[in-house]
Scaffold this active site. Structure first.
Site, PDB file in Angstrom:
ATOM      1  N   CYS A 178       0.833  -1.213   0.000  1.00 35.47           N
ATOM      2  CA  CYS A 178       0.000   0.000   0.000  1.00 35.47           C
ATOM      3  C   CYS A 178       0.865   1.260   0.000  1.00 35.47           C
ATOM      4  CB  CYS A 178      -0.981  -0.016   1.179  1.00 35.47           C
ATOM      5  SG  CYS A 178      -0.368   0.702   2.708  1.00 35.47           S
ATOM      6  N   CYS A 216       2.725   2.017   3.234  1.00 32.30           N
ATOM      7  CA  CYS A 216       3.832   1.066   3.444  1.00 32.30           C
ATOM      8  C   CYS A 216       5.034   1.477   2.591  1.00 32.30           C
ATOM      9  CB  CYS A 216       3.394  -0.362   3.144  1.00 32.30           C
ATOM     10  SG  CYS A 216       2.376  -1.099   4.440  1.00 32.30           S
ATOM     11  N   ASP A 253       0.665  15.927   5.374  1.00 31.14           N
ATOM     12  CA  ASP A 253      -0.286  15.519   4.336  1.00 31.14           C
ATOM     13  C   ASP A 253       0.030  16.291   3.050  1.00 31.14           C
ATOM     14  OD1 ASP A 253      -3.426  14.176   4.480  1.00 31.14           O
ATOM     15  OD2 ASP A 253      -2.877  15.409   2.748  1.00 31.14           O
ATOM     16  N   HIS A 263       1.247  -2.721   9.291  1.00 29.62           N
ATOM     17  CA  HIS A 263       0.064  -2.437   8.469  1.00 29.62           C
ATOM     18  C   HIS A 263      -1.216  -2.925   9.142  1.00 29.62           C
ATOM     19  CE1 HIS A 263      -2.183  -1.715   4.702  1.00 29.62           C
ATOM     20  NE2 HIS A 263      -2.950  -2.673   5.203  1.00 29.62           N
ATOM     21  N   ASN A 314     -10.404   8.316   9.483  1.00 28.63           N
ATOM     22  CA  ASN A 314     -11.512   7.928   8.616  1.00 28.63           C
ATOM     23  C   ASN A 314     -11.470   6.426   8.425  1.00 28.63           C
ATOM     24  OD1 ASN A 314     -12.275  10.647   8.205  1.00 28.63           O
ATOM     25  ND2 ASN A 314     -10.737  10.880   6.603  1.00 28.63           N
ATOM     26  N   GLY A 330     -15.040   7.761   4.573  1.00 20.87           N
ATOM     27  CA  GLY A 330     -14.255   8.591   3.657  1.00 20.87           C
ATOM     28  C   GLY A 330     -12.783   8.225   3.607  1.00 20.87           C
ATOM     29  N   HIS A 381      -4.545   2.108   4.989  1.00 17.48           N
ATOM     30  CA  HIS A 381      -3.502   1.849   6.000  1.00 17.48           C
ATOM     31  C   HIS A 381      -3.860   2.799   7.140  1.00 17.48           C
ATOM     32  CE1 HIS A 381       0.955   1.013   7.033  1.00 17.48           C
ATOM     33  NE2 HIS A 381       0.522   1.831   7.980  1.00 17.48           N
ATOM     34  N   HIS A 410      -4.395   5.507   9.647  1.00 21.19           N
ATOM     35  CA  HIS A 410      -3.704   6.783   9.843  1.00 21.19           C
ATOM     36  C   HIS A 410      -4.592   7.731  10.612  1.00 21.19           C
ATOM     37  CE1 HIS A 410      -5.815   6.867   5.956  1.00 21.19           C
ATOM     38  NE2 HIS A 410      -6.011   8.154   6.165  1.00 21.19           N
ATOM     39  N   HIS A 419      -5.216  11.736  11.199  1.00 21.72           N
ATOM     40  CA  HIS A 419      -4.968  13.101  10.758  1.00 21.72           C
ATOM     41  C   HIS A 419      -4.843  13.975  12.005  1.00 21.72           C
ATOM     42  CE1 HIS A 419      -6.534  12.477   6.511  1.00 21.72           C
ATOM     43  NE2 HIS A 419      -7.141  11.471   7.131  1.00 21.72           N
TER      44      HIS A 419
HETATM   45  P1  AMP Z   1      -8.025   9.402   4.133  1.00 17.84           P
HETATM   46  O1  AMP Z   1      -8.993  10.037   3.165  1.00 17.84           O
HETATM   47  O2  AMP Z   1      -8.435   9.526   5.572  1.00 17.84           O
HETATM   48  O3  AMP Z   1      -7.686   7.993   3.741  1.00 17.84           O
HETATM   49  O4  AMP Z   1      -6.700  10.262   4.049  1.00 17.84           O
HETATM   50  C1  AMP Z   1      -5.678  10.000   3.148  1.00 17.84           C
HETATM   51  C2  AMP Z   1      -4.794  11.210   3.148  1.00 17.84           C
HETATM   52  O5  AMP Z   1      -3.545  10.866   2.576  1.00 17.84           O
HETATM   53  C3  AMP Z   1      -5.347  12.399   2.368  1.00 17.84           C
HETATM   54  O6  AMP Z   1      -5.503  13.520   3.235  1.00 17.84           O
HETATM   55  C4  AMP Z   1      -4.280  12.646   1.299  1.00 17.84           C
HETATM   56  O7  AMP Z   1      -4.084  14.015   1.030  1.00 17.84           O
HETATM   57  C5  AMP Z   1      -3.054  12.011   1.926  1.00 17.84           C
HETATM   58  N1  AMP Z   1      -2.036  11.554   1.002  1.00 17.84           N
HETATM   59  C6  AMP Z   1      -2.204  10.796  -0.121  1.00 17.84           C
HETATM   60  N2  AMP Z   1      -1.022  10.543  -0.704  1.00 17.84           N
HETATM   61  C7  AMP Z   1      -0.074  11.137   0.065  1.00 17.84           C
HETATM   62  C8  AMP Z   1       1.346  11.229  -0.016  1.00 17.84           C
HETATM   63  N3  AMP Z   1       2.051  10.639  -0.993  1.00 17.84           N
HETATM   64  N4  AMP Z   1       2.003  11.935   0.947  1.00 17.84           N
HETATM   65  C9  AMP Z   1       1.315  12.532   1.939  1.00 17.84           C
HETATM   66  N5  AMP Z   1      -0.031  12.460   2.075  1.00 17.84           N
HETATM   67  C10 AMP Z   1      -0.715  11.785   1.145  1.00 17.84           C
END
Ligand code: AMP
Length: 118
Positions: A2, A5, A28, A44, A82, A88, A93, A95, A97
């Site tokens: 992913c 990862c 982000d 993971h 989320n 959403g 993976h 995370h 925010h």
């Molecule tokens: P979610 O919608 O909760 O799954 O959040 C995924 C987050 O990952 C979003 O806020 C994206 O802007 C962020 N994101 C996606 N790709 C990257 C990346 N390569 N580096 C940093 N953040 C990322």
């Protein structure tokens, strides 16, 4: 493998704020607030639904370290995870925010009737 990862393995670059053996915090790529950090476990888990209480306990300490590192522990911030399609979640993976650096709004989460379910 992913996306997150790959970020952990440094196969994809990220703007790292804090890292230890088990967790990583990075900016982000599409910030929704002046401070928008993602914190992830290196192990993971697909989402909060799968995470163990032990990892969550360590994650709590790590998030507390991160907010001190960027000096928002006094001004305040929001921690969000989320989960799944309705939550959403875009990256599968776990995370968290961390949003801050300004007065955050609170409100409109969906176009459905908030009184409609019960
Ligand atoms: P979610 O919608 O909760 O799954 O959040 C995924 C987050 O990952 C979003 O806020 C994206 O802007 C962020 N994101 C996606 N790709 C990257 C990346 N390569 N580096 C940093 N953040 C990322």
């Amino acid at each position: 493998m992913c996306l997150f990862c790959k970020i952990i393995k440094k196969e994809i670059p990220s703007n790292i704020i804090l890292e230890n053996d088990n967790f990583l915090a990075f900016h982000d790529i599409n910030p929704k607030a002046p401070i928008h950090i993602l914190t992830i476990p290196k192990q993971h888990f697909n989402s909060f639904t799968d995470v163990t209480p032990e990892t969550m306990a360590q994650m709590t300490s790590f998030i507390q370290e991160v907010v001190k590192e960027v000096k928002i522990e006094e001004s305040g911030y929001r921690v969000i995870t989320n989960i799944g399609e309705n939550g959403g979640q875009e990256v599968p993976h776990l995370h968290f925010h961390i949003l801050g650096g300004t007065k955050l709004k609170w409100g409109h989460f969906s176009d459905s009737d908030p009184q409609g379910h019960f």
